[in-house]
Every structure is written in structure tokens, then in C-alpha cells.
Design an enzyme around this catalytic site. Structure first.
Site, PDB file in Angstrom:
ATOM      1  N   ARG A  34       0.815  -0.934  -0.194  1.00  0.00           N
ATOM      2  CA  ARG A  34       0.054  -0.028   0.056  1.00  0.00           C
ATOM      3  C   ARG A  34       1.235   1.493   0.131  1.00  0.00           C
ATOM      4  O   ARG A  34       0.449   1.941  -0.624  1.00  0.00           O
ATOM      5  CB  ARG A  34      -1.161   0.368   1.117  1.00  0.00           C
ATOM      6  N   LYS A 217     -18.818 -16.234   1.766  1.00  0.00           N
ATOM      7  CA  LYS A 217     -20.358 -16.792   2.085  1.00  0.00           C
ATOM      8  C   LYS A 217     -21.011 -15.930   0.399  1.00  0.00           C
ATOM      9  O   LYS A 217     -20.224 -15.604   0.493  1.00  0.00           O
ATOM     10  CB  LYS A 217     -20.470 -16.316   3.004  1.00  0.00           C
ATOM     11  N   GLY A 373      -9.221  -9.032  -0.593  1.00  0.00           N
ATOM     12  CA  GLY A 373      -8.062  -8.772  -0.093  1.00  0.00           C
ATOM     13  C   GLY A 373      -7.349 -10.575  -0.284  1.00  0.00           C
ATOM     14  O   GLY A 373      -5.726  -9.991  -0.745  1.00  0.00           O
ATOM     15  N   GLY A 396     -14.053  -3.724  -0.340  1.00  0.00           N
ATOM     16  CA  GLY A 396     -15.071  -3.273  -0.131  1.00  0.00           C
ATOM     17  C   GLY A 396     -15.666  -2.384  -1.233  1.00  0.00           C
ATOM     18  O   GLY A 396     -16.514  -2.341  -1.750  1.00  0.00           O
TER      19      GLY A 396
HETATM   20  P1  AMP Z   1     -14.339 -13.842   1.472  1.00  0.00           P
HETATM   21  O1  AMP Z   1     -13.847 -12.884   3.189  1.00  0.00           O
HETATM   22  O2  AMP Z   1     -16.069 -13.789   1.951  1.00  0.00           O
HETATM   23  O3  AMP Z   1     -14.466 -13.180   0.533  1.00  0.00           O
HETATM   24  O4  AMP Z   1     -13.930 -15.429   2.253  1.00  0.00           O
HETATM   25  C1  AMP Z   1     -12.288 -15.535   2.019  1.00  0.00           C
HETATM   26  C2  AMP Z   1     -12.134 -16.338   2.753  1.00  0.00           C
HETATM   27  O5  AMP Z   1     -12.879 -17.634   2.283  1.00  0.00           O
HETATM   28  C3  AMP Z   1     -10.832 -17.365   2.985  1.00  0.00           C
HETATM   29  O6  AMP Z   1     -10.652 -16.781   4.435  1.00  0.00           O
HETATM   30  C4  AMP Z   1     -11.489 -18.785   2.507  1.00  0.00           C
HETATM   31  O7  AMP Z   1     -10.453 -19.069   3.731  1.00  0.00           O
HETATM   32  C5  AMP Z   1     -12.389 -19.424   3.175  1.00  0.00           C
HETATM   33  N1  AMP Z   1     -13.331 -20.057   2.487  1.00  0.00           N
HETATM   34  C6  AMP Z   1     -12.896 -20.549   0.825  1.00  0.00           C
HETATM   35  N2  AMP Z   1     -13.335 -21.854   0.863  1.00  0.00           N
HETATM   36  C7  AMP Z   1     -13.668 -22.118   1.805  1.00  0.00           C
HETATM   37  C8  AMP Z   1     -13.869 -23.617   2.377  1.00  0.00           C
HETATM   38  N3  AMP Z   1     -14.602 -24.574   1.400  1.00  0.00           N
HETATM   39  N4  AMP Z   1     -14.391 -23.713   3.369  1.00  0.00           N
HETATM   40  C9  AMP Z   1     -14.789 -22.512   4.400  1.00  0.00           C
HETATM   41  N5  AMP Z   1     -13.998 -21.292   4.333  1.00  0.00           N
HETATM   42  C10 AMP Z   1     -13.736 -21.127   2.887  1.00  0.00           C
END
Ligand code: AMP
Length: 415
Positions: A34, A217, A373, A396
Site C-alpha cells: 500500500r 459466504k 484482500g 469493499g
Molecule cells: P471472503 O472474506 O468472504 O472473501 O472469504 C475469504 C475466505 O474464505 C478465505 O479466508 C478462505 O479461507 C475462505 N474459504 C474459501 N473456501 C472455503 C471453504 N470451502 N470452507 C471454508 N472457508 C473457505
């Protein structure tokens, strides 16, 4: 006004940057991306003969002074990159004397803006349900204006180069712009690049357009998924959200991450994709583990038939091939969110397959934007960051921009 058109000679410039860099327990910077990202803007101002007042937030101190989040810790590094000594104002709201004494070529770094609650403009220590909340909010908005005005008073010109916070209407990212006329406020180079990259994805789409949405999610990505549905040819949904879809379609997902209350939403996305003629690509097989750890036992199974005590942590080989096929032929690519728990070395294959396919498509002339990120961490981990077209610094902010929202930090300058 653009930064290239402006001559900073003899001017004092206040620049909002995103120096929210990760630090280790001893206060050493572990990733200075950054800081390096803001250098073209900072160097242009100094090279023109201007003086520089740098402001940023670090972490979430919630309106209180917290030495662990002091920007004093990064002063030396900033000085090293700029090739000059950096003065430090240990209260960003009381820096008028230091700012006034700056000579051309000199640099002043202000302490963490978020040590003052006025920066974010949210009342602290009062619950939203409290009847007095609305009055407190109104008062805080007034205080925020005063705080922004104080910051503005240090300088002749305002530059915003902090894309990561452009989706927030904070004192330093938006409110401050009201105290400068149109000829004396502008976006920095990094912001200009980010805005152009988003434009490429939103308006200058070369087809096929493949978007890859991953992460944990579906609920946090729904806004962007719905928006992309009107634009993309192929939509890959991967990572943890795979299992919400598998469950919604009647599968057994064992202990996999799954949003039980979003099953209808998943079915709705599938329906909408069909209606709009979007090729929705969902994982068919996965690498399941008997524990959430890098050393867990693993097996490749169908996403619909995960045994009760197991959880899907990465995309399986068949899925990886499907993902790669939908990416390799694309001419526009957007990637946000990993395809598995890439932080564990044994569960990086899905994300790796995506990254490799993006690199191949980029070599064949596609425009590829990687943002958010975790996907940035992925391409960095694989050493592929310079093989994609653009790596966004915004999480975001990038998602909101691609959702088509107007970012307050950009609107404050462009009107
Ligand atoms: P996000 O912050 O929603 O973009 O999610 C990123 C996170 O999703 C990372 O830390 C990954 O470890 C997690 N992730 C990706 N695939 C899976 C999975 N199958 N089960 C649990 N966590 C996951």
C-alpha cells in the site's frame, strides 16, 4: 482537475492515502504494497516543488488513541521510499503549526485519523437503539465537518489516493473535499488507475466475460453477484458458497460451511442465471477434509455426497478443469474470492487453477482484474500478481464500484 494537469510548485498538498499496512507484533511492516502504491502521487508532488501532508487511517482504533495503531511506526519506511526525512504530527487535528512551517520538498505525516471519532463520523459509546442516538449522530456530523475543515486548513490542494476507503463518507475521504474548489482537488494516480480498471469491467467489456466469485459466504457477495448477472457470460461461484448451493439442490454437504438461511437465495440465483442466459459454473467435486486444518486427511468426493464428519475445503480436479475452461476463453475476467481455504497450503489447488487460467487468458489478450484482500493474497502467494492486468487495492470499495454504486470518495471530487 487531474493530477497530471496540476503544478504543485509552491503549494501545500494534503493527500489521503491508504497506509493501513499490516504490522507484526514488534510494529514492523509485513507487507508494504500500500505504501508503494501511493508513491507515484507523492513523488509527483515533491518533484513539482510542493510540500506534502500525508494522512491515513490504520486499523480500527474506534475513535481512541492506540499506540499499536500509530502511524509513527511507519514514518521511517515512508521516508526511505520518498528519499527524505518525514516530520510527524502526533495529533492530526492539531498540526496547523507544523503544516504552516513546511517548505517545498518537505513531508509531514499526520497521526492516525481514526484516533478521532470525527473521522468516521459515527457516535461512539451510544447504542443505535438508544433514543438519544439520532441527536448524537447529528452532533457528530457537525463535528465531522469541523474536523474536516481543520484538516483542509493545512493545505492549498487536496488529493485523494486511497481507493480502499473510497466507499466511505469519512472526513478525510469525502467531507474534506467540500473545502476545496474544483481546481484544487483531484484523484491521485492510484485512484485514477483503479477507476479505469473498474471502467474496463463495467463499460468496455470484451466478450466473453467471466467473473469468478469465491470466498466464504454467498450472503456477503449477493449484491455483486446480482449485478454481474446482467453483464457476464460465465459466472463461476466457488469457495465456501459452493456448499450452500449443493445443499439447496438437495445434496449432503457434511460439516462444510453452509448458510442454511440462504438456500432459497441460492436457488433464486440459479433461476436468474437460466433466465438471463448466463453460464453458471458451480463445483461438482471437492477436496473434503476430516478436520479444518492443513494436515487433515483428505479425499475427493462429489459436492453432493460429503460424509457427515467431513467438510469441503477446496475444489476437486473435475471442478478445477471446468473453472479453467470457462476462464481460458474469456476476454474480460474479474476474480474476487478464493476457491478454497488457500491459507492452508494443501487446499490451494482450486485457487491456483483459477490463477493459472487467468494468467493464460491474460497472455492471450484478455483484460483481467483481481480484487479483494483474499484473492490478492492468493495471486501474491502464487507469485502471479504481475501476470494479470490489474490487481486492485480495494476490497469493499471495488465490490461497491462494480455493483454500480457511486463511491463517496470519488463523487466528492468529481461531483
Ligand atoms: P471472503 O472474506 O468472504 O472473501 O472469504 C475469504 C475466505 O474464505 C478465505 O479466508 C478462505 O479461507 C475462505 N474459504 C474459501 N473456501 C472455503 C471453504 N470451502 N470452507 C471454508 N472457508 C473457505
Amino acid at each position: 482537475m487531474t493530477i497530471d494537469q496540476y503544478n504543485f510548485n509552491g503549494k501545500k498538498a494534503i493527500v489521503r492515502v491508504d497506509f493501513n499496512v499490516p504490522l507484526d507484533e514488534n510494529g514492523n511492516i509485513t507487507d508494504d504494497t500500500r505504501i508503494r502504491g501511493a508513491l507515484p502521487t507523492l513523488k509527483k508532488i515533491l518533484a513539482d516543488g510542493g510540500s506534502l501532508i500525508i494522512m491515513s487511517h490504520m486499523g480500527k482504533p474506534k475513535g481512541k488513541v492506540n499506540p499499536k495503531m500509530s502511524l509513527g511506526q511507519i514514518k521511517e519506511t515512508v521516508g526511505k521510499y520518498l528519499g527524505t526525512e518525514v516530520k510527524f504530527a502526533d495529533d492530526c487535528a492539531k498540526a496547523s503549526e507544523l503544516a504552516a512551517s513546511l517548505k517545498p520538498g518537505e513531508v509531514l505525516l499526520l497521526e492516525n485519523l481514526r484516533f478521532h471519532p470525527e473521522e468516521e463520523g459515527k457516535p461512539v459509546g451510544i447504542d443505535k437503539a438508544d433514543p438519544a442516538y439520532e441527536a448524537a449522530k447529528k452532533e457528530m456530523k457537525e463535528n465531522q465537518k469541523e474536523f474536516a475543515k481543520a484538516l483542509a486548513s493545512y493545505a492549498d490542494v487536496y488529493v485523494n489516493d486511497a481507493f480502499g476507503t473510497a466507499h466511505r463518507r469519512h472526513a478525510s475521504t469525502a467531507v474534506i473535499a467540500d473545502y476545496f474548489d474544483a481546481d484544487n482537488k483531484m484523484l491521485g494516480y492510484l485512484m485514477e488507475k483503479e477507476v479505469k480498471a473498474v471502467d474496463n469491467i463495467l463499460s468496455d467489456i470484451k466478450r466473453p466475460f467471466t467473473a469468478i466469485m469465491g470466498g466464504s459466504k454467498v450472503s456477503t457477495k449477493i449484491g455483486i453477484i446480482e449485478n454481474l448477472m446482467d453483464k457476464v457470460d460465465n459466472l463461476i461461484l466457488c469457495g465456501g458458497m459452493t456448499y450452500t448451493f449443493a445443499k439447496a439442490l438437495g445434496g449432503n454437504v457434511g460439516k462444510s460451511i453452509c448458510e442454511e438461511d440462504k438456500l432459497d437465495l441460492a436457488l433464486d440465483i440459479i433461476k436468474k442465471a437460466k433466465e438471463k442466459g448466463v453460464n453458471l459454473v458451480l463445483g461438482t467435486d471437492c477436496v473434503a477434509a476430516d478436520d479444518f486444518s492443513n494436515d487433515a486427511n483428505t479425499m475427493v468426493v462429489s459436492c453432493n455426497e460429503i460424509p457427515a464428519e467431513w467438510e469441503g475445503l477446496d475444489a476437486g480436479p473435475e471442478t478445477r478443469k471446468m473453472f479453467a475452461d470457462a476462464i481460458k476463453g474469456a476476454k474480460t475476467i474479474l476474480w474476487n474470492g478464493p476457491a478454497g481455504v488457500f491459507e492452508f497450503d494443501n487446499f490451494t489447488a482450486g485457487s491456483r487453477a483459477i490463477a493459472d487460467a487467468i494468467v493464460e487468458a491474460t497472455e492471450n489478450g484478455a483484460f483481467s482484474l483481481v480484487g479483494g484482500g483474499d484473492s490478492v493474497a492468493c495471486v501474491n502467494k502464487f507469485g502471479l500478481a504481475d501476470k494479470v492486468s490489474y490487481v486492485s487495492t480495494g476490497g469493499g470499495a471495488l465490490l461497491e464500484a462494480i455493483e454500480g454504486k457511486v463511491l463517496p470518495g470519488i463523487a466528492a471530487i468529481r461531483g
